[in-house]
Enzyme design. Structure first.
Site, mmCIF file in Angstrom:
data_model
loop_
_atom_site.group_PDB
_atom_site.id
_atom_site.type_symbol
_atom_site.label_atom_id
_atom_site.label_comp_id
_atom_site.label_asym_id
_atom_site.label_seq_id
_atom_site.Cartn_x
_atom_site.Cartn_y
_atom_site.Cartn_z
ATOM 1 N N LYS A 85 9.045 -28.558 14.911
ATOM 2 C CA LYS A 85 7.797 -27.782 14.925
ATOM 3 C C LYS A 85 6.789 -28.391 15.912
ATOM 4 O O LYS A 85 6.167 -27.666 16.688
ATOM 5 C CB LYS A 85 7.201 -27.713 13.503
ATOM 6 C CG LYS A 85 8.131 -27.010 12.516
ATOM 7 C CD LYS A 85 7.528 -26.851 11.148
ATOM 8 C CE LYS A 85 7.314 -28.169 10.427
ATOM 9 N NZ LYS A 85 8.557 -28.931 10.167
ATOM 10 N N THR A 86 6.656 -29.712 15.886
ATOM 11 C CA THR A 86 5.720 -30.365 16.812
ATOM 12 C C THR A 86 6.184 -30.132 18.252
ATOM 13 O O THR A 86 5.386 -29.808 19.144
ATOM 14 C CB THR A 86 5.659 -31.881 16.535
ATOM 15 O OG1 THR A 86 5.397 -32.071 15.148
ATOM 16 C CG2 THR A 86 4.589 -32.563 17.357
ATOM 17 N N ASP A 130 -0.652 -29.672 11.949
ATOM 18 C CA ASP A 130 0.532 -29.969 11.150
ATOM 19 C C ASP A 130 0.143 -29.956 9.671
ATOM 20 O O ASP A 130 -1.014 -30.232 9.337
ATOM 21 C CB ASP A 130 1.051 -31.361 11.551
ATOM 22 C CG ASP A 130 2.531 -31.518 11.251
ATOM 23 O OD1 ASP A 130 3.158 -30.555 10.771
ATOM 24 O OD2 ASP A 130 3.059 -32.619 11.506
ATOM 25 N N THR A 179 5.762 -27.023 5.857
ATOM 26 C CA THR A 179 7.099 -27.066 5.267
ATOM 27 C C THR A 179 7.212 -25.984 4.203
ATOM 28 O O THR A 179 8.288 -25.681 3.733
ATOM 29 C CB THR A 179 7.343 -28.443 4.615
ATOM 30 O OG1 THR A 179 6.213 -28.767 3.821
ATOM 31 C CG2 THR A 179 7.572 -29.503 5.666
ATOM 32 N N ARG A 238 15.915 -34.631 14.195
ATOM 33 C CA ARG A 238 15.324 -35.973 14.101
ATOM 34 C C ARG A 238 16.346 -36.965 13.550
ATOM 35 O O ARG A 238 16.447 -38.098 14.040
ATOM 36 C CB ARG A 238 14.075 -35.959 13.206
ATOM 37 C CG ARG A 238 13.545 -37.370 12.954
ATOM 38 C CD ARG A 238 12.238 -37.388 12.183
ATOM 39 N NE ARG A 238 11.156 -36.879 12.982
ATOM 40 C CZ ARG A 238 10.226 -36.041 12.531
ATOM 41 N NH1 ARG A 238 10.269 -35.627 11.271
ATOM 42 N NH2 ARG A 238 9.265 -35.626 13.319
HETATM 43 N N1 ATP Z 1 15.608 -27.806 19.167
HETATM 44 C C1 ATP Z 1 15.589 -29.077 19.535
HETATM 45 N N2 ATP Z 1 16.256 -29.481 20.607
HETATM 46 C C2 ATP Z 1 16.276 -30.786 20.961
HETATM 47 N N3 ATP Z 1 15.609 -31.763 20.288
HETATM 48 C C3 ATP Z 1 14.914 -31.395 19.224
HETATM 49 C C4 ATP Z 1 14.862 -30.048 18.792
HETATM 50 N N4 ATP Z 1 14.087 -29.983 17.693
HETATM 51 C C5 ATP Z 1 13.678 -31.225 17.442
HETATM 52 N N5 ATP Z 1 14.165 -32.085 18.361
HETATM 53 C C6 ATP Z 1 13.921 -33.513 18.381
HETATM 54 O O1 ATP Z 1 13.779 -33.951 17.034
HETATM 55 C C7 ATP Z 1 12.665 -34.826 16.907
HETATM 56 C C8 ATP Z 1 11.752 -34.312 15.811
HETATM 57 O O2 ATP Z 1 11.154 -33.115 16.205
HETATM 58 P P1 ATP Z 1 9.659 -32.721 15.792
HETATM 59 O O3 ATP Z 1 8.791 -33.933 15.721
HETATM 60 O O4 ATP Z 1 9.234 -31.635 16.707
HETATM 61 O O5 ATP Z 1 9.911 -32.161 14.342
HETATM 62 P P2 ATP Z 1 8.857 -31.544 13.319
HETATM 63 O O6 ATP Z 1 9.487 -30.307 12.742
HETATM 64 O O7 ATP Z 1 7.530 -31.388 13.954
HETATM 65 O O8 ATP Z 1 8.793 -32.626 12.197
HETATM 66 P P3 ATP Z 1 7.550 -32.977 11.244
HETATM 67 O O9 ATP Z 1 7.254 -31.722 10.492
HETATM 68 O O10 ATP Z 1 8.106 -34.083 10.405
HETATM 69 O O11 ATP Z 1 6.443 -33.428 12.159
HETATM 70 C C9 ATP Z 1 12.033 -34.915 18.286
HETATM 71 O O12 ATP Z 1 12.423 -36.123 18.879
HETATM 72 C C10 ATP Z 1 12.612 -33.799 19.082
HETATM 73 O O13 ATP Z 1 12.874 -34.235 20.378
#
Ligand code: ATP
Length: 364
Positions: A85-86, A130, A179, A238
């Site tokens: 998401k980030t 977030d 979430t 992740r």
């Molecule tokens: N679709 C994707 N392709 C490649 N890498 C990804 C992808 N989605 C996530 N990642 C990798 O996974 C890691 C976590 O992603 P991210 O921080 O965006 O997750 P998030 O959903 O925002 O988590 P949170 O809600 O815990 O903050 C990052 O290092 C990102 O590079």
């Protein structure tokens, strides 16, 4: 019924409240992740692996806004931690050629905190919020007006003499992440022009994530090695990236640096992450449920005592994944193992001794 048993509630399927902070398979980000994640984040939509539907829809939303020369609509992204998401919010900003400001619901406790952020946004800026479901109520109400009318009322003074001073805001794009989309009040949910639900990733998609990250980290991984890591990553990029880093350490110290299937499997065995992605805690819960309680039903508290953990740890850290994998069911009578759980631990279920199987769980 055991008073401690709670009926299954899908809202529990949320690992954001993880309490076992140092878990290799935990989906919340730890300190080390945060440092490496910046380097591994895809920078544009085309690089973002999987989530085809969200990507395609978002691509349209952004292209259309760019063609109109307008600021993109507000976007809500929902899904489990670590699914991107980030990353996607940063891509939205990059695709719009706009700066991004990152904050989170828990950081905004007072409406004034939000007013300060909103009033300092530039035109077109992306505000990533977030855990938007954890914002305070007054801040949430201020956000309604800001999202709809690009205006906030700043309250000056207290009591009967307090006055509201309207403050115009430049158009901006709010990207909210949660979430639990179901926990957002409808007036807030309705103000997003686009909602994207992020799904867990298929193994083949995670393999692509592993290959991509290995390339960026200059790690040598073959096809089978990437598949082995992907299969143990619980559908979460992740976790895939984190396991890749641990396997890299192992390959460097114990092998010739190349990650093959054997190297990945041996490394992840050392770290106690099994072929399905279960770690020591997950397996301890299943093991107790099967060996001590014949597969259940057993109350959560009893199960927690049996594995020497807090009730909350079992419920919030281990169970969501076990439920998602179809290994454990939460029923009004207690926790019950499914046939897949017996098979996973290589055990044979007792033949209807003691606790009769739950209807629907044990097929004919
Ligand atoms: N679709 C994707 N392709 C490649 N890498 C990804 C992808 N989605 C996530 N990642 C990798 O996974 C890691 C976590 O992603 P991210 O921080 O965006 O997750 P998030 O959903 O925002 O988590 P949170 O809600 O815990 O903050 C990052 O290092 C990102 O590079």
């Amino acid at each position: 019924m055991n008073p401690y048993d709670s009926p299954y509630d899908p809202a529990y399927d949320d690992e954001s409240a993880e309490t076992a902070a140092d878990r290799l398979v935990g989906s919340a980000a730890d300190g080390e992740d945060q440092a490496v994640e910046a380097a591994l984040r895809p920078k544009e939509l085309a690089e973002f692996v999987g989530q085809e539907r969200v990507r395609e829809q978002l691509d349209l939303v952004l292209k259309a806004a760019r063609q109109r020369g307008a600021t993109a609509d507000h976007v809500l992204l929902s899904g489990a931690p670590g699914l991107g998401k980030t990353t996607l919010s940063m891509i939205i900003a990059a695709e719009m050629g706009a700066p991004i400001r990152i904050t989170s619901g828990p950081a905004i406790q007072h409406a004034g905190d939000l007013a300060a952020i909103l009033s300092s946004l530039q035109e077109g800026e992306v505000l990533f919020l977030d855990e938007i479901h954890r914002m305070s109520r007054p801040a949430e109400e201020m956000l309604y007006m800001a999202m709809e009318d690009f205006r906030v009322d700043v309250i000056v003074g207290k009591g009967p003499g307090a006055t509201a001073i309207p403050l115009e805001l430049p158009p901006f794009t709010l990207v909210g992440a949660t979430t639990r989309a179901g926990l957002l009040p409808p007036p807030l949910r309705d103000r997003f022009g686009f909602t994207g639900h992020m799904e867990f990733y298929a193994p083949a998609e995670l393999e692509r994530v592993v290959h991509r990250s290995a390339g960026l980290l200059d790690v040598d991984v073959d096809t089978d090695g990437a598949a082995e890591i992907a299969g143990r990553s619980r559908g979460t990029p992740r976790i895939a990236n984190r396991l890749l880093r641990r396997v890299r350490d192992y390959a460097q110290v114990k092998a010739d640096g190349v990650i093959t299937r054997e190297v990945a499997a041996s490394a992840l065995d050392v770290y106690e992450v099994d072929r399905r992605g279960l770690d020591r805690l997950d397996r301890a819960v299943l093991d107790a449920l099967l060996r001590l309680f014949g597969g259940g039903p057993v109350g959560l508290s009893t199960l927690a005592v049996a594995v020497g953990e807090e009730r909350e740890t079992v419920e919030e850290v281990a169970e969501p994944f076990l439920v998602r994998e179809g290994l454990l069911a939460r029923t009004p009578r207690g926790r019950v193992a499914t046939p897949a759980a017996w098979a996973h631990l290589g055990l044979v279920p007792p033949q209807n001794v003691g606790n009769p199987p739950q209807q629907g769980l044990f097929g004919p």
